[in-house]
Design a protein around this motif. Structure first.
Motif, PDB file in Angstrom:
ATOM      1  N   ASP A  90       0.835  -1.204   0.000  1.00 19.39           N
ATOM      2  CA  ASP A  90       0.000   0.000   0.000  1.00 19.39           C
ATOM      3  C   ASP A  90       0.869   1.252   0.000  1.00 19.39           C
ATOM      4  O   ASP A  90       0.591   2.230  -0.709  1.00 19.39           O
ATOM      5  N   ALA A  91       1.913   1.230   0.823  1.00 19.68           N
ATOM      6  CA  ALA A  91       2.790   2.392   0.941  1.00 19.68           C
ATOM      7  C   ALA A  91       3.520   2.669  -0.368  1.00 19.68           C
ATOM      8  O   ALA A  91       3.722   3.828  -0.747  1.00 19.68           O
ATOM      9  N   VAL A  92       3.935   1.606  -1.063  1.00 23.91           N
ATOM     10  CA  VAL A  92       4.596   1.782  -2.364  1.00 23.91           C
ATOM     11  C   VAL A  92       3.684   2.550  -3.315  1.00 23.91           C
ATOM     12  O   VAL A  92       4.090   3.538  -3.947  1.00 23.91           O
ATOM     13  N   LYS A  93       2.448   2.115  -3.414  1.00 24.20           N
ATOM     14  CA  LYS A  93       1.508   2.752  -4.345  1.00 24.20           C
ATOM     15  C   LYS A  93       1.189   4.182  -3.922  1.00 24.20           C
ATOM     16  O   LYS A  93       1.128   5.088  -4.765  1.00 24.20           O
ATOM     17  N   ARG A  94       0.986   4.394  -2.620  1.00 19.63           N
ATOM     18  CA  ARG A  94       0.651   5.738  -2.142  1.00 19.63           C
ATOM     19  C   ARG A  94       1.801   6.708  -2.374  1.00 19.63           C
ATOM     20  O   ARG A  94       1.605   7.830  -2.869  1.00 19.63           O
ATOM     21  N   GLU A  95       3.013   6.310  -2.006  1.00 22.90           N
ATOM     22  CA  GLU A  95       4.159   7.205  -2.129  1.00 22.90           C
ATOM     23  C   GLU A  95       4.428   7.581  -3.586  1.00 22.90           C
ATOM     24  O   GLU A  95       4.748   8.734  -3.891  1.00 22.90           O
ATOM     25  N   LEU A  96       4.303   6.629  -4.491  1.00 20.12           N
ATOM     26  CA  LEU A  96       4.561   6.931  -5.900  1.00 20.12           C
ATOM     27  C   LEU A  96       3.497   7.869  -6.468  1.00 20.12           C
ATOM     28  O   LEU A  96       3.791   8.710  -7.326  1.00 20.12           O
ATOM     29  N   TRP A  97       2.276   7.744  -5.977  1.00 17.97           N
ATOM     30  CA  TRP A  97       1.238   8.674  -6.413  1.00 17.97           C
ATOM     31  C   TRP A  97       1.490  10.066  -5.840  1.00 17.97           C
ATOM     32  O   TRP A  97       1.396  11.072  -6.543  1.00 17.97           O
ATOM     33  N   GLU A  98       1.841  10.138  -4.561  1.00 11.20           N
ATOM     34  CA  GLU A  98       2.037  11.435  -3.921  1.00 11.20           C
ATOM     35  C   GLU A  98       3.255  12.175  -4.481  1.00 11.20           C
ATOM     36  O   GLU A  98       3.220  13.397  -4.652  1.00 11.20           O
ATOM     37  N   GLU A  99       4.345  11.437  -4.754  1.00 10.86           N
ATOM     38  CA  GLU A  99       5.583  12.096  -5.167  1.00 10.86           C
ATOM     39  C   GLU A  99       5.674  12.320  -6.672  1.00 10.86           C
ATOM     40  O   GLU A  99       6.250  13.320  -7.113  1.00 10.86           O
ATOM     41  N   ALA A 100       5.136  11.383  -7.458  1.00 15.96           N
ATOM     42  CA  ALA A 100       5.305  11.488  -8.913  1.00 15.96           C
ATOM     43  C   ALA A 100       3.992  11.471  -9.680  1.00 15.96           C
ATOM     44  O   ALA A 100       4.000  11.585 -10.914  1.00 15.96           O
ATOM     45  N   GLY A 101       2.864  11.310  -8.978  1.00 18.39           N
ATOM     46  CA  GLY A 101       1.575  11.333  -9.649  1.00 18.39           C
ATOM     47  C   GLY A 101       1.352  10.168 -10.593  1.00 18.39           C
ATOM     48  O   GLY A 101       0.613  10.299 -11.573  1.00 18.39           O
ATOM     49  N   ILE A 102       1.990   9.022 -10.315  1.00 21.22           N
ATOM     50  CA  ILE A 102       1.839   7.867 -11.208  1.00 21.22           C
ATOM     51  C   ILE A 102       1.140   6.721 -10.486  1.00 21.22           C
ATOM     52  O   ILE A 102       1.230   6.584  -9.267  1.00 21.22           O
ATOM     53  N   LYS A 103       0.443   5.904 -11.266  1.00 19.02           N
ATOM     54  CA  LYS A 103      -0.175   4.688 -10.769  1.00 19.02           C
ATOM     55  C   LYS A 103       0.747   3.513 -11.090  1.00 19.02           C
ATOM     56  O   LYS A 103       1.336   3.451 -12.176  1.00 19.02           O
ATOM     57  N   VAL A 104       0.871   2.585 -10.137  1.00 19.07           N
ATOM     58  CA  VAL A 104       1.741   1.423 -10.348  1.00 19.07           C
ATOM     59  C   VAL A 104       0.989   0.147 -10.025  1.00 19.07           C
ATOM     60  O   VAL A 104      -0.037   0.159  -9.343  1.00 19.07           O
ATOM     61  N   TRP A 105       1.519  -0.963 -10.506  1.00 15.97           N
ATOM     62  CA  TRP A 105       0.954  -2.274 -10.235  1.00 15.97           C
ATOM     63  C   TRP A 105       2.101  -3.286 -10.211  1.00 15.97           C
ATOM     64  O   TRP A 105       3.259  -2.939 -10.440  1.00 15.97           O
ATOM     65  N   GLY A 106       1.776  -4.538  -9.929  1.00 10.80           N
ATOM     66  CA  GLY A 106       2.807  -5.575  -9.928  1.00 10.80           C
ATOM     67  C   GLY A 106       3.912  -5.307  -8.928  1.00 10.80           C
ATOM     68  O   GLY A 106       5.095  -5.500  -9.222  1.00 10.80           O
ATOM     69  N   VAL A 107       3.559  -4.868  -7.731  1.00 11.55           N
ATOM     70  CA  VAL A 107       4.567  -4.536  -6.714  1.00 11.55           C
ATOM     71  C   VAL A 107       5.234  -5.815  -6.212  1.00 11.55           C
ATOM     72  O   VAL A 107       4.563  -6.758  -5.801  1.00 11.55           O
ATOM     73  N   LYS A 108       6.568  -5.844  -6.251  1.00  8.15           N
ATOM     74  CA  LYS A 108       7.309  -7.065  -5.920  1.00  8.15           C
ATOM     75  C   LYS A 108       8.471  -6.750  -4.980  1.00  8.15           C
ATOM     76  O   LYS A 108       9.295  -5.881  -5.258  1.00  8.15           O
ATOM     77  N   TYR A 109       8.548  -7.495  -3.873  1.00  7.77           N
ATOM     78  CA  TYR A 109       9.609  -7.283  -2.879  1.00  7.77           C
ATOM     79  C   TYR A 109      10.968  -7.747  -3.399  1.00  7.77           C
ATOM     80  O   TYR A 109      11.067  -8.757  -4.095  1.00  7.77           O
ATOM     81  N   HIS A 110      12.017  -7.001  -3.043  1.00  6.99           N
ATOM     82  CA  HIS A 110      13.383  -7.391  -3.398  1.00  6.99           C
ATOM     83  C   HIS A 110      14.210  -7.744  -2.167  1.00  6.99           C
ATOM     84  O   HIS A 110      14.657  -8.875  -2.003  1.00  6.99           O
ATOM     85  N   SER A 111      14.425  -6.781  -1.260  1.00  7.92           N
ATOM     86  CA  SER A 111      15.277  -7.021  -0.097  1.00  7.92           C
ATOM     87  C   SER A 111      15.158  -5.837   0.856  1.00  7.92           C
ATOM     88  O   SER A 111      14.528  -4.826   0.541  1.00  7.92           O
ATOM     89  N   GLY A 112      15.786  -5.965   2.021  1.00  2.29           N
ATOM     90  CA  GLY A 112      15.772  -4.893   3.005  1.00  2.29           C
ATOM     91  C   GLY A 112      17.181  -4.476   3.389  1.00  2.29           C
ATOM     92  O   GLY A 112      18.152  -5.199   3.141  1.00  2.29           O
ATOM     93  N   GLN A 113      17.284  -3.290   3.999  1.00  2.00           N
ATOM     94  CA  GLN A 113      18.585  -2.789   4.430  1.00  2.00           C
ATOM     95  C   GLN A 113      18.433  -1.891   5.654  1.00  2.00           C
ATOM     96  O   GLN A 113      17.652  -0.941   5.641  1.00  2.00           O
ATOM     97  N   PRO A 114      19.188  -2.175   6.729  1.00  2.00           N
ATOM     98  CA  PRO A 114      19.209  -1.224   7.844  1.00  2.00           C
ATOM     99  C   PRO A 114      19.894   0.063   7.401  1.00  2.00           C
ATOM    100  O   PRO A 114      20.906   0.026   6.692  1.00  2.00           O
ATOM    101  N   TRP A 115      19.350   1.188   7.803  1.00  3.65           N
ATOM    102  CA  TRP A 115      19.856   2.489   7.346  1.00  3.65           C
ATOM    103  C   TRP A 115      19.923   3.414   8.569  1.00  3.65           C
ATOM    104  O   TRP A 115      18.923   4.012   8.963  1.00  3.65           O
ATOM    105  N   PRO A 116      21.086   3.548   9.186  1.00  2.11           N
ATOM    106  CA  PRO A 116      21.192   4.221  10.492  1.00  2.11           C
ATOM    107  C   PRO A 116      21.265   5.740  10.425  1.00  2.11           C
ATOM    108  O   PRO A 116      22.158   6.367  10.996  1.00  2.11           O
TER     109      PRO A 116
END
Length: 429
Positions: free
Chosen positions: A296-322
């Motif tokens: 949900d956050a992926v779709k919302r953020e891309l709409w809010e920041e770039a005004g685009i609709k997306v689909w097919g959201v697929k997980y890749h990996s995670g990273q700690p970012w201090p």
């Protein structure tokens, strides 16, 4: 990479055994602190103390005698009301409590060079001989130490103790510190900086506003009204006296970061944030909000920041970012590049555009394409220093492979995605 393998980003894959069940054990902590094998990583105002020799940067690893003047009186953990006094056993609000000395956190045990993990039960320290039990611990125990309170002279004395032959020691700008670090050093940096920052930022109880103190070797903060000797006359009981409270434990903020690909797989969308260094473009990102999934956050953020609709959201990996304590959660998503881009909704981006694979590869293979100095993320954009840094650089730059955004971009550009997320290359997300 096969589907059965786990993708590990830089600063992830920590080799530390955190021994979390022993954080509340003063006998364990007080014995391990004085072990000759113990090492300390040091931070000052969020800047790690590092050494650099022959182009290699490492976290400075000090011994307990090196930092002893700043640890305060013994016992180091499980301190009582008066200096030199041990806390009473069996009192939950005093478990490995620390009221005196610089902020300290037990990070864990590096077992990279041992044959078996230390799985000592806490009973070996509480009921047996703590010193004998501590001798069974194999590996290198690590603690972090925050010396932000030290004056310049004392802080510089630690530099002298950290110097290596032919190298130098210094407190580094955090983002610039990690380049070239080993997995262990990067893990120590990520964990240590996040924990030091959390302890430094949280000085008062979110439940009642009273000062807090450290417990569990820096992994828990407790309200001072819960001390057995606290004078709470005329005060309402603090809400933290009962139950579990998320503000008593270290905070991690999840952020989704996503690389948007067109269906034919030959273009990606990148954005330039107003706070980025000049000509720097990256994958779009944003914090998770309450009541939504990662997707949900992926779709919302891309709409809010770039005004685009997306689909097919697929997980890749995670990273700690201090910076200060974020978990980056990486995704790919599909969108249509023929649709207009809008950056006027939340006005976070100055620009967002589609780039071809050829454009991206030309930047990745340019010597300055992913090369940044730490100061570029600290100095305001378009300063004279930033302008000088651009000279001789490619038309735009992208994140280095030490950042998950750089990994997402690099893997897409060269077709190195794991099988489970290769769909952006062929439009089958």
């Amino acid at each position: 990479m096969s589907e059965s393998e786990t993708f590990v980003n830089f600063m992830g894959g920590s080799p530390l055994n955190r021994l979390s069940w022993l954080r509340s054990s003063p006998p364990f902590l007080n014995n391990i602190v004085v072990s000759p094998a113990t090492r300390w990583v040091v931070f000052r105002s969020g800047q790690p103390l590092v050494t650099r020799s022959n182009g290699v940067t490492k976290m400075a690893a000090l011994t307990t005698p090196d930092v002893r003047p700043y640890l305060g009186p013994e016992p180091f953990f499980g301190q009582g009301e008066k200096e030199g006094e041990a806390a009473a056993e069996g009192v939950p609000s005093l478990e490995a409590a620390r009221f005196r000395g610089a902020p300290v956190v037990f990070l864990g045990l590096d077992e990279s060079n041992v044959t078996s993990s230390s799985a000592l039960p806490s009973s070996e320290f509480s009921k047996g001989d703590p010193e004998a039990a501590a001798r069974k611990v194999q590996g290198t125990p690590y603690f972090s130490l925050d010396v932000s309170h030290l004056d310049q002279k004392d802080a510089d004395s630690l530099l002298e103790k950290s110097k290596t032959d032919g190298g130098r020691a210094f407190y580094s700008e955090p983002r610039g510190a990690i380049r070239g670090m080993s997995m262990l050093d990067a893990s120590l940096f990520a964990l240590g900086r996040s924990m030091v920052d959390w302890n430094a930022r949280n000085k008062f109880c979110a439940g009642c506003g009273s000062p807090v103190y450290s417990m569990w070797a820096g992994w828990k903060l407790s309200c001072s009204t819960l001390r057995p000797w606290a004078d709470n006359t005329g005060k309402e009981p603090c809400t933290t006296a009962k139950g579990i409270h998320n503000f008593s434990h270290p905070r991690t903020d999840p952020v989704v970061i996503m690389l948007v690909v067109n269906e034919s797989g030959d273009k990606i969308l990148l954005g330039h944030n107003k706070n980025f260094p000049p000509t720097f473009y990256s994958a779009l990102a944003g914090f998770i909000e309450p009541g939504e999934s990662f997707e949900d956050a992926v779709k919302r953020e891309l709409w809010e920041e770039a005004g685009i609709k997306v689909w097919g959201v697929k997980y890749h990996s995670g990273q700690p970012w201090p910076y200060p304590s974020t978990l980056m959660v990486g995704y790919y998503a599909l969108s249509d590049p023929s649709k207009p881009i809008r950056t006027d909704l939340d006005n976070e981006l100055e620009d967002a555009r589609w780039f071809t694979r050829e454009e991206i590869i030309s930047v990745l293979e340019h010597p300055e394409g992913t090369n940044f100095t730490g100061r570029e993320f600290v100095d305001a954009p378009n300063t004279e220093a930033a302008e000088k840094a651009r000279r001789g650089a490619p038309p735009f730059r992208v994140p280095p492979p030490t950042a998950i955004a750089g990994v997402l971009i690099h893997n897409w550009a060269y077709g190195k995605n794991p099988e489970s997320v290769s769909a952006p290359l062929n439009g089958r997300l």
